[in-house]
Enzyme design. Sequence first.
Site, short mmCIF file in Angstrom:
data_model
loop_
_atom_site.label_atom_id
_atom_site.label_comp_id
_atom_site.label_asym_id
_atom_site.label_seq_id
_atom_site.Cartn_x
_atom_site.Cartn_y
_atom_site.Cartn_z
N SER A 1 -3.39 -41.52 30.73
CA SER A 1 -3.01 -40.34 29.95
C SER A 1 -1.74 -39.69 30.49
O SER A 1 -1.24 -38.74 29.89
CB SER A 1 -4.15 -39.31 29.97
OG SER A 1 -4.39 -38.88 31.30
N GLN B 1 -3.28 -45.87 39.21
CA GLN B 1 -3.91 -44.59 39.52
C GLN B 1 -5.39 -44.78 39.82
O GLN B 1 -6.08 -43.81 40.14
CB GLN B 1 -3.74 -43.62 38.35
CG GLN B 1 -2.29 -43.26 38.07
CD GLN B 1 -2.13 -42.50 36.77
OE1 GLN B 1 -2.22 -43.07 35.69
NE2 GLN B 1 -1.90 -41.21 36.87
N CYS C 1 -14.37 -39.78 58.52
CA CYS C 1 -15.23 -38.60 58.70
C CYS C 1 -14.37 -37.35 58.59
O CYS C 1 -13.32 -37.24 59.24
CB CYS C 1 -15.93 -38.65 60.05
SG CYS C 1 -16.85 -37.13 60.44
N ILE D 1 -8.92 -46.21 41.63
CA ILE D 1 -9.41 -46.30 43.01
C ILE D 1 -10.51 -47.34 43.13
O ILE D 1 -11.26 -47.34 44.10
CB ILE D 1 -9.92 -44.92 43.49
CG1 ILE D 1 -10.97 -44.37 42.52
CG2 ILE D 1 -8.76 -43.94 43.63
CD1 ILE D 1 -11.54 -43.02 42.94
N ASP D 2 -10.60 -48.24 42.15
CA ASP D 2 -11.69 -49.22 42.12
C ASP D 2 -11.36 -50.53 42.81
O ASP D 2 -12.20 -51.43 42.87
CB ASP D 2 -12.11 -49.49 40.67
CG ASP D 2 -10.93 -49.82 39.77
OD1 ASP D 2 -9.99 -50.49 40.24
OD2 ASP D 2 -10.95 -49.41 38.59
N GLY E 1 -3.46 -47.75 29.66
CA GLY E 1 -4.70 -47.04 29.91
C GLY E 1 -4.58 -45.79 30.74
O GLY E 1 -5.49 -45.43 31.48
N HIS F 1 -3.38 -43.38 44.39
CA HIS F 1 -4.37 -42.37 44.76
C HIS F 1 -5.40 -42.90 45.74
O HIS F 1 -6.50 -42.36 45.83
CB HIS F 1 -5.04 -41.81 43.51
CG HIS F 1 -4.10 -41.09 42.61
ND1 HIS F 1 -4.33 -40.92 41.25
CD2 HIS F 1 -2.89 -40.51 42.85
CE1 HIS F 1 -3.31 -40.27 40.72
NE2 HIS F 1 -2.43 -40.01 41.66
#
EC number: 2.3.1.286
Length: 607
Positions: free
Chosen positions: A329, A237, A263, A239-240, A327, A255
């Site tokens: 929820s 989940q 744009c 986005i890093d 990690g 995600h």
Amino acid sequence: MSRDSGNDSEVAVTHGEVQEITEENPEIGSMHITQETDISDAPETNTDSSRQRTESTTSVSSESWQNNDEMMSNLRRAQRLLDDGATPLQIIQQIFPDFNASRIATMSENAHFAILSDLLERAPVRQKLTNYNSLADAVELFKTKKHILVLTGAGVSVSCGIPDFRSKDGIYARLRSEFPDLPDPTAMFDIRYFRENPAPFYNFAREIFPGQFVPSVSHRFIKELETSGRLLRNYTQNIDTLEHQTGIKRVVECHGSFSKCTCTRCGQKYDGNEIREEVLAMRVAHCKRCEGVIKPNIVFFGEDLGREFHQHVTEDKHKVDLIVVIGSSLKVRPVALIPHCVDKNVPQILINRESLPHYNADIELLGNCDDIIRDICFSLGGSFTELITSYDSIMEQQGKTKSQKPSQNKRQLISQEDFLNICMKEKRNDDSSDEPTLKKPRMSVADDSMDSEKNNFQEIQKHKSEDDDDTRNSDDILKKIKHPRLLSITEMLHDNKCVAISAHQTVFPGAECSFDLETLKLVRDVHHETHCESSCGSSCSSNADSEANQLSRAQSLDDFVLSDEDRKNTIHLDLQRADSCDGDFQYELSETIDPETFSHLCEEMRI
């Protein structure tokens, strides 16, 4: 349930966070409720009334991984009752007898429709498998299973320096204070809000922008599962992009990520690195062609989730032999529904800072993800131990070693029996400290006493002091009655230890929980603002000095005195997540629903 974003999609706001529900999602998509009025006469739903992540409508007919017979049956029954003239409250009472409907009896019918909708959409209750319980069982599962599905959330990246979302120091907590005009923290990921005010997102984006962080032990563990041929898929989940940085190939970024940008005005495509300077400076990035706002290709609420996710889950649900949630929820659908879509005999492990009241894992390992994963790696040995050694070496070379040196070997386990003995000892000590102290009987002044006026005054002062003591003692006793003594488990975890607090729960450093000596149960520590850690728009006060805030016992309806205004259709339901204290309210609702909208939404729940 909240408004739709098109004829083929459906959304629910339940279980504490926005959840994605569409016709691709036959758990909901197969359902159908309609009132006597023709659905064609139903009003158009307002796409601005709720935040949502919706999936691509192109795969509606092909994705069926979320089918659930129980939910289908409940919806059909609700349909019949509604056709027979039953009120939404009566339907709740008949279909969900365990739900304490008396608590919502004075609310409006619109609120009842919203609650009924939410109850109909709730993820099914998973039954725990009795033959998997302990930390040792978890290690054995990692050794023997060959198709492990790992679902990861922000908790795997916390040790990298990336803040999570819902902890007391997380992103949502800070957004509340830094952006008071933000309707609620999750609006940061609302595409409509982003178009109006992208500043909160760009303020946050700097903290997780790729290239600043080193993958954690947890990321490397997942990569080693893949290398050893045990990883079926990593659904993240996050986005890093740390999964890609680690080299994990079998990953689905549910995600999206920062790797590509678009744009919002002209659709011009950009590489993520092209907006790096703006992101790190917390400036809104603008398109070079039209000056429109550039948005990273992250799935915002109100945007399509994409087809790849559903295709993989449809394929993987039949292959998986172990699910591991790390990690997360599990508050955002449809990812949160993955553990509920597999065969009921597939064992499941939760590795998280806290237990999840809406998810029954077979084994719960509670604490910092990396601390738990390190212990598992030491138990697995071989290449898993080597990855720990390699990681520690990299951290030392980069000068990123923590003040408290991480464990270098397997932790000593305090057994459940030893733990309960400690609890009983603490309880006895606590009970003995509560025994009232004997006080001397009060002395009255005899009629024939010739004491001076000074002595009389001293006697009065003595009585007053004793009365004050009585008052203080009464207050202390009352507090103990209302808020039983909590045992801090973390105090037991020094010297490289972990604690088995129950047959299926093992606690490590970093666990956000305490042990209630009165009920002998685990209770969650309160984060910031008690029950405002999710997507509710209402403001909540936080009293750090209140002993009530030691528990996760977020306010139930018994604690609310609803005003007449609150009971109107515009009520913002103060039914926040009640976590472990009240199973009736393990979700929250952000808005009410009128009967026509309810009918319209349920009509679109059929295939």
